[in-house]
Design a protein around this motif. Structure first.
Motif, mmCIF file in Angstrom:
data_model
loop_
_atom_site.group_PDB
_atom_site.id
_atom_site.type_symbol
_atom_site.label_atom_id
_atom_site.label_comp_id
_atom_site.label_asym_id
_atom_site.label_seq_id
_atom_site.Cartn_x
_atom_site.Cartn_y
_atom_site.Cartn_z
ATOM 1 N N UNK A 264 1.389 -0.841 0.308
ATOM 2 C CA UNK A 264 -0.325 -0.004 -0.210
ATOM 3 C C UNK A 264 0.869 1.409 -0.032
ATOM 4 N N UNK A 265 0.450 2.526 -0.825
ATOM 5 C CA UNK A 265 1.140 3.774 -0.499
ATOM 6 C C UNK A 265 1.555 4.529 1.337
ATOM 7 N N UNK A 266 0.975 3.830 2.062
ATOM 8 C CA UNK A 266 1.074 3.823 2.859
ATOM 9 C C UNK A 266 2.468 3.133 3.190
ATOM 10 N N UNK A 267 2.924 1.900 2.746
ATOM 11 C CA UNK A 267 4.359 1.619 3.158
ATOM 12 C C UNK A 267 5.431 2.344 3.083
ATOM 13 N N UNK A 268 5.626 3.148 1.883
ATOM 14 C CA UNK A 268 6.417 4.082 0.988
ATOM 15 C C UNK A 268 6.083 5.399 1.590
ATOM 16 N N UNK A 269 7.232 5.689 2.441
ATOM 17 C CA UNK A 269 6.767 7.007 3.332
ATOM 18 C C UNK A 269 8.670 7.021 2.505
ATOM 19 N N UNK A 270 10.009 7.019 2.066
ATOM 20 C CA UNK A 270 11.113 8.005 1.372
ATOM 21 C C UNK A 270 11.204 7.391 0.538
ATOM 22 N N UNK A 271 10.671 9.616 -0.361
ATOM 23 C CA UNK A 271 10.831 9.594 -1.177
ATOM 24 C C UNK A 271 11.955 9.775 -1.582
ATOM 25 N N UNK A 272 13.007 10.038 -0.988
ATOM 26 C CA UNK A 272 14.987 10.072 -1.102
ATOM 27 C C UNK A 272 14.935 8.090 -1.706
ATOM 28 N N UNK B 180 17.638 -6.581 -7.365
ATOM 29 C CA UNK B 180 18.575 -5.564 -6.861
ATOM 30 C C UNK B 180 18.162 -4.255 -7.076
ATOM 31 N N UNK B 181 17.173 -4.196 -7.122
ATOM 32 C CA UNK B 181 16.336 -3.038 -6.847
ATOM 33 C C UNK B 181 15.261 -2.980 -5.046
ATOM 34 N N UNK B 182 14.781 -4.225 -5.119
ATOM 35 C CA UNK B 182 13.966 -4.171 -3.816
ATOM 36 C C UNK B 182 14.950 -4.683 -3.035
ATOM 37 N N UNK B 183 16.346 -5.825 -3.169
ATOM 38 C CA UNK B 183 16.933 -5.151 -1.896
ATOM 39 C C UNK B 183 17.835 -3.727 -1.334
ATOM 40 N N UNK B 184 18.127 -2.940 -2.614
ATOM 41 C CA UNK B 184 18.839 -1.488 -2.530
ATOM 42 C C UNK B 184 17.773 -0.806 -1.792
ATOM 43 N N UNK B 185 16.581 -0.653 -2.027
ATOM 44 C CA UNK B 185 15.105 -0.210 -1.365
ATOM 45 C C UNK B 185 15.334 -0.256 -0.239
ATOM 46 N N UNK B 186 14.947 -1.483 0.179
ATOM 47 C CA UNK B 186 15.016 -1.898 1.580
ATOM 48 C C UNK B 186 16.397 -1.603 2.595
ATOM 49 N N UNK B 187 17.925 -1.790 2.212
ATOM 50 C CA UNK B 187 18.912 -1.564 2.817
ATOM 51 C C UNK B 187 18.663 -0.893 2.477
ATOM 52 N N UNK B 188 18.116 0.294 1.879
ATOM 53 C CA UNK B 188 18.315 2.433 2.321
ATOM 54 C C UNK B 188 17.456 2.532 2.833
ATOM 55 N N UNK B 189 16.668 2.084 3.843
ATOM 56 C CA UNK B 189 15.345 2.406 3.982
ATOM 57 C C UNK B 189 15.967 2.381 5.915
ATOM 58 N N UNK B 190 16.514 1.148 5.853
ATOM 59 C CA UNK B 190 17.362 0.382 7.070
ATOM 60 C C UNK B 190 18.068 0.802 7.541
ATOM 61 N N UNK B 191 19.034 1.611 6.660
ATOM 62 C CA UNK B 191 20.191 1.767 7.037
ATOM 63 C C UNK B 191 19.884 3.840 7.037
ATOM 64 N N UNK B 192 18.463 4.072 6.400
ATOM 65 C CA UNK B 192 18.409 4.958 6.181
ATOM 66 C C UNK B 192 19.817 6.352 5.509
ATOM 67 N N UNK B 193 20.152 5.581 4.535
ATOM 68 C CA UNK B 193 21.015 6.025 3.180
ATOM 69 C C UNK B 193 20.803 6.948 2.969
ATOM 70 N N UNK B 194 19.593 7.988 2.829
ATOM 71 C CA UNK B 194 19.222 8.972 2.176
ATOM 72 C C UNK B 194 18.676 9.773 3.059
ATOM 73 N N UNK B 195 18.662 10.068 4.239
ATOM 74 C CA UNK B 195 17.815 10.467 5.505
ATOM 75 C C UNK B 195 18.871 11.469 5.669
ATOM 76 N N UNK B 196 19.848 12.043 5.969
ATOM 77 C CA UNK B 196 20.938 13.755 5.918
ATOM 78 C C UNK B 196 21.337 14.299 4.623
#
Length: 277
Positions: free
Chosen positions: A31-39, A64-80
């Protein structure tokens, strides 16, 4: 057409973006509610388009895309500072190639100690919009887990149809003990469940309703959902990351329970990530 124009048209191509959406849904973000990181979404899209351009086979690219996206939200890669990190990642993809770079970064970021040490600590939050709770729900959706005490209804069903978030240690029960909102709303105190089960439990102390659940699967009255055998119930507890000792009358203090459940939730997320590979 100049290559720069081709890149722009590729980026805004609706078919390409729909394909990315499909890839993320296949990972459990239903669902769209589970997509919270625009970056994180933006870079996942860049990764997808780059992989297409490099001719990465479709199945490999989806992985590759699935795993990268999950890694990026779990680590906050694009949060700062996302622009700087975007530039860093793109330059290294240019140098190493998309597949090698993605696999190297994931291996370095999601180490064994991330799952057992860092992630449980990060999950000590009361934000239902935290990336860790979002990841946990997506994991349950992808793994086909049943809702808490549900015999047939899955977490995926509940997410798509606005199921309830149930406080395992009921909110009013914890309020009477003087706990603040930030403590009783810890994400490790939530399970997805059907509204009728949530209502049936109400504000009963955990030692009361867990005893009644145990009795239900041993010939007692059917009070909570449709599970009536011990093995199915234990599997339901495992899918919802609940210590099975709760069924044996082992009700820990609240903080001990939260720590153990965070550990189990982190391991469930780890299992999900392995499935995505």
């Amino acid at each position: 057409m100049p290559s720069s124009n081709r890149g722009v048209f590729s980026f805004v191509n609706r078919t390409h973006f729909d394909r990315l959406t499909m890839i993320l849904r296949s990972a459990g973000f239903v669902t769209g509610d589970l997509i919270t990181s625009r970056n994180a979404i933006n870079f996942a899209y860049i990764l997808f388009l780059r992989g297409r351009r490099e001719g990465v086979p479709a199945d490999d690219l989806e992985r590759l895309v699935r795993r990268w996206y999950v890694m990026s939200i779990l680590t906050g890669r694009y949060a700062g500072n996302p622009e700087t990190t975007f530039d860093f990642d793109i330059r290294h993809i240019d140098a190493q190639g998309i597949t090698q770079y993605v696999e190297t970064v994931i291996e370095n970021e999601l180490t064994p100690t991330f799952w057992t040490g860092m992630l449980p600590q990060l999950m000590e939050t009361s934000s239902a919009k935290s990336p860790y709770f979002i990841a946990y729900l997506a994991a349950q959706a992808r793994l086909g887990d049943k809702g808490f005490l549900s015999k047939n209804i899955t977490v995926r069903d509940l997410l798509l149809n606005r199921g309830d978030k149930h406080h395992i240690f009921p909110r009013k029960y914890l309020q009477k003990q003087g706990l603040s909102r930030g403590r009783y709303n810890q994400i490790a105190n939530f399970v997805m469940t059907q509204s009728e089960i949530n209502i049936a439990i109400g504000d009963k102390p955990p030692e009361v309703y867990f005893k009644e659940i145990a009795e239900q699967v041993n010939g007692g009255p059917k009070l909570y959902g449709g599970i009536t055998d011990p093995e199915t119930l234990r599997q339901n507890f495992e899918e919802n990351c609940l210590p099975t000792g709760l069924l044996d009358g082992q009700i820990p203090d609240y903080e001990t329970f939260l720590a153990e459940r965070r550990r189990l939730m982190a391991l469930r997320i780890k299992r999900w990530f392995e499935v995505l590979g």
